[in-house]
Design an enzyme around this catalytic site. Structure first.
Site, PDB file in Angstrom:
ATOM      1  N   GLY A   1      -6.594  -4.806   2.383  1.00 44.02           N
ATOM      2  CA  GLY A   1      -7.423  -4.180   3.405  1.00 44.02           C
ATOM      3  C   GLY A   1      -7.883  -5.257   4.367  1.00 44.02           C
ATOM      4  O   GLY A   1      -7.932  -6.431   4.013  1.00 44.02           O
ATOM      5  N   THR A   2      -8.206  -4.866   5.585  1.00 45.39           N
ATOM      6  CA  THR A   2      -8.474  -5.899   6.576  1.00 45.39           C
ATOM      7  C   THR A   2      -9.904  -5.908   7.105  1.00 45.39           C
ATOM      8  O   THR A   2     -10.787  -6.365   6.396  1.00 45.39           O
ATOM      9  CB  THR A   2      -7.438  -5.836   7.692  1.00 45.39           C
ATOM     10  N   THR A   3     -10.174  -5.423   8.301  1.00 45.73           N
ATOM     11  CA  THR A   3     -11.416  -5.829   8.967  1.00 45.73           C
ATOM     12  C   THR A   3     -12.567  -4.829   8.793  1.00 45.73           C
ATOM     13  O   THR A   3     -12.382  -3.626   8.968  1.00 45.73           O
ATOM     14  CB  THR A   3     -11.142  -6.021  10.476  1.00 45.73           C
TER      15      THR A   3
ATOM     16  N   ASP B   1     -11.606  -0.611  10.040  1.00 47.15           N
ATOM     17  CA  ASP B   1     -10.364  -0.014  10.516  1.00 47.15           C
ATOM     18  C   ASP B   1      -9.689   0.691   9.342  1.00 47.15           C
ATOM     19  O   ASP B   1     -10.218   0.703   8.236  1.00 47.15           O
ATOM     20  CB  ASP B   1      -9.452  -1.084  11.121  1.00 47.15           C
TER      21      ASP B   1
ATOM     22  N   ALA C   1      -2.875  -7.377  11.402  1.00 53.18           N
ATOM     23  CA  ALA C   1      -3.204  -6.657  10.167  1.00 53.18           C
ATOM     24  C   ALA C   1      -4.337  -5.651  10.351  1.00 53.18           C
ATOM     25  O   ALA C   1      -4.630  -4.896   9.454  1.00 53.18           O
ATOM     26  CB  ALA C   1      -3.577  -7.646   9.075  1.00 53.18           C
TER      27      ALA C   1
END
Lengths: 293, 274
Positions: free
Chosen positions: B50-52, B67, B225
């Protein structure tokens, strides 16, 4: 090692234990669990605001008990652990009162026959269904017997007298206010031959499992709302559909004037264990603004 | 679950004293604890990440937004994943790092808070919740050292102070209170830059939501990403608002409006709001 000086027949042994447990339970004040049109109502005679006889176990499951506090508190905590572990390893919808009642029955039965002293408790486990027909109320006694009751259960010293009264006056579809007044009248009358007493809001512990709420359905009813519901002249006969907005007072409905009724009806997440499937479906009253109201 | 096999509830269920579900699990069913599995030494797996996540305080509470993208190397593993969750009525947690491990951690954290509330008939303090989460991350250190790390961001409404607060973590379980705004994950550098320029003291709730979405947009602009808003599929960021009324997720229509406004404002102005 203790040795038995005389032979005691198993019948006598079980009878002595049962008498012992029954005596302990009969000393306690009574608790009534009864269905009403929108859920299940718990009414206990309990002057303490913090040592509860009625509690939340899980989303749709409640717990009520009479007898020795330390023993039923132990069972309550075990029930919360059982339910939370179930829900954690499967899904929240897979936690049922029937499973919990069986676990309690096995535990009480084992303690009754194997430990030096039986638990002096009687407990009720209730699960609110989608309709009143689907409501389940189980009564568990000190020896591990379990009974599936229809509509209502009364436990404690005056239990039998109260059940007789409920058998005459209770009917499916009774509204919350009437169910509460009925339960309190029978609790106040007590066992046959005892003096009827006055039971005010201060000596009652009242809670509901409200079938119309999402996710966690257990709410305690306290304060002015309880007084209103007890007063047959008051127009308030039902619990408010919306939760109150008093920060930190989740799970209580008080009807206090500053409670700013109009808080969110929806729980921030849906009844599901997997975090990916918890977003509530957009409902008609989900607020779209960040400021709320 | 040994309950069924033996009939009677095992001793761990009836033990007195602990209000923690995690501690109970460690005794009753340790195989269900995240991070309890031994991994082969020196191995690594490729798993979705998972990113931001961004978070910022505003006048009256705190906003957290994330996101929807999960990546696995150069592949988009999931384009509509949820990464911001309500931990309880008054707090939310956002996750970055290995998605599977993080989701299990969130699941346990949610049960942990509710379990405490039911057993004690009281809410944990916000600091108590933050510390509890730190202990769970510390328990995952073994897996983090093999590449399966989880770094959440925790935000909530402090009922005693009457303000929104947020806490960040490192992989060893260090817990740090953040002031004003914070971001985590692969796009966090770009999001932080954006937050620095757009955040002001005394923001109102709606502005705070658009600042959060703007920061995610900036992150998606420069970090492959991080997923930007997907107007074709109508996939918007997850935005949670936490104030004295508890956690609330901003609904799709309001998000669509906020996103459309940001996209429109960026036509011919790729740097966005300033």
């Amino acid at each position: 090692m203790s040795q038995m000086p005389f032979y005691v027949s198993p019948e006598q042994l079980m009878k002595d234990r049962a008498d012992f447990a029954r005596k302990g339970i009969a000393r306690g004040r009574s608790v009534v669990v009864l269905g009403y049109d929108k859920g299940i109502l718990f009414v206990a005679e309990n002057p303490s605001r913090t040592l509860h006889k009625v509690s939340e176990i899980y989303d749709r499951i409640g717990f009520a008990a009479v007898g020795k506090y330390n023993e039923f508190e132990n069972l309550r905590v075990a029930g919360v652990r059982y339910a939370d572990l179930r829900g954690y390893s499967y899904d929240r919808s897979d936690v049922t009162a029937r499973g919990l009642a069986n676990a309690y029955a096995q535990t009480l039965g084992t303690v009754f026959t194997q430990e030096s002293k039986p638990y002096e408790v009687e407990i009720a486990v209730a699960e609110v269904g989608r309709t009143q027909d689907e409501d389940q109320i189980y009564r568990l006694t000190y020896d591990g017997s379990v009974a599936d009751e229809r509509g209502f259960v009364a436990m404690g010293g005056a239990g039998e007298a109260i059940e007789t009264g409920l058998g005459d006056a209770w009917h499916p579809g009774i509204v919350l206010g009437d169910a509460l007044v009925l339960a309190v009248r029978l609790l106040a009358a007590g066992a046959p031959g005892s003096e009827p007493r006055q039971l005010g809001p201060d000596s009652l512990e009242v809670a509901v499992l409200d079938r119309e709420r999402p996710r966690r359905t257990f709410r305690r009813i306290v304060g002015p709302l309880l007084a209103d519901l007890l007063n047959t002249d008051s127009p308030t006969r039902e619990a408010p559909a919306q939760d109150e907005h008093i920060p930190g007072r989740h799970g209580e409905l008080s009807g206090e004037p500053d409670s700013d009724i109009g808080g969110p009806t929806a729980s921030p997440r849906d009844a599901s264990t997997n975090p990916q499937t918890q977003r509530p479906e957009p409902g008609p009253d989900s607020s779209g603004t960040a400021d709320g109201d | 679950m040994t309950t069924e096999a033996q009939g009677r509830l095992p001793a761990a269920y009836l033990a007195a004293g602990s209000s923690s579900f995690r501690d109970f699990l460690a005794g009753a069913a340790p195989e269900l604890l995240p991070g309890s599995r031994a991994l082969p030494v020196g191995s690594s797996v490729e798993a979705p990440h998972g990113t931001t996540i961004v978070s910022l305080v505003y006048d009256g509470g705190v906003v957290m937004a994330g996101d929807r993208r999960a990546t696995m190397g150069n592949i988009i593993a999931n384009r509509d994943m949820e990464k911001v969750f309500a931990a309880d009525e008054y707090s939310a947690v956002g996750i970055a790092g290995t998605a599977g491990v993080a989701l299990e951690l969130v699941k346990l954290f949610q049960v942990e808070l509710e379990h405490y509330e039911k057993i004690e008939s009281a809410l944990l303090s916000l600091e108590g919740k933050a510390n509890r989460l730190a202990q769970m991350i510390r328990g995952n250190l073994g897996m983090a050292m093999q590449g399966l790390s989880v770094v959440p961001l925790f935000a909530g409404y402090d009922l005693e102070l009457g303000t929104g607060r947020m806490f960040s973590y490192d992989v060893t379980g260090g817990c740090y209170e953040e002031r004003d705004h914070h971001s985590i994950g692969s796009g966090s550098l770009f999001a932080r830059g954006s937050l620095k320029k757009l955040w002001r003291p005394g923001l109102d709730g709606d502005t705070a939501v658009s600042v959060a979405i703007e920061a995610l947009y900036d992150a998606a602009d420069d970090d492959s990403a991080t997923g930007g808003p997907d107007t074709g599929r109508r996939i918007w960021p997850t935005v949670a608002v936490i104030d004295s009324g508890g956690v609330r997720f901003v609904d799709e229509d309001a998000l669509a409006g906020a996103v459309d406004a940001i996209i429109a404002a960026r036509q011919g102005n790729p740097g966005g709001a300033r």
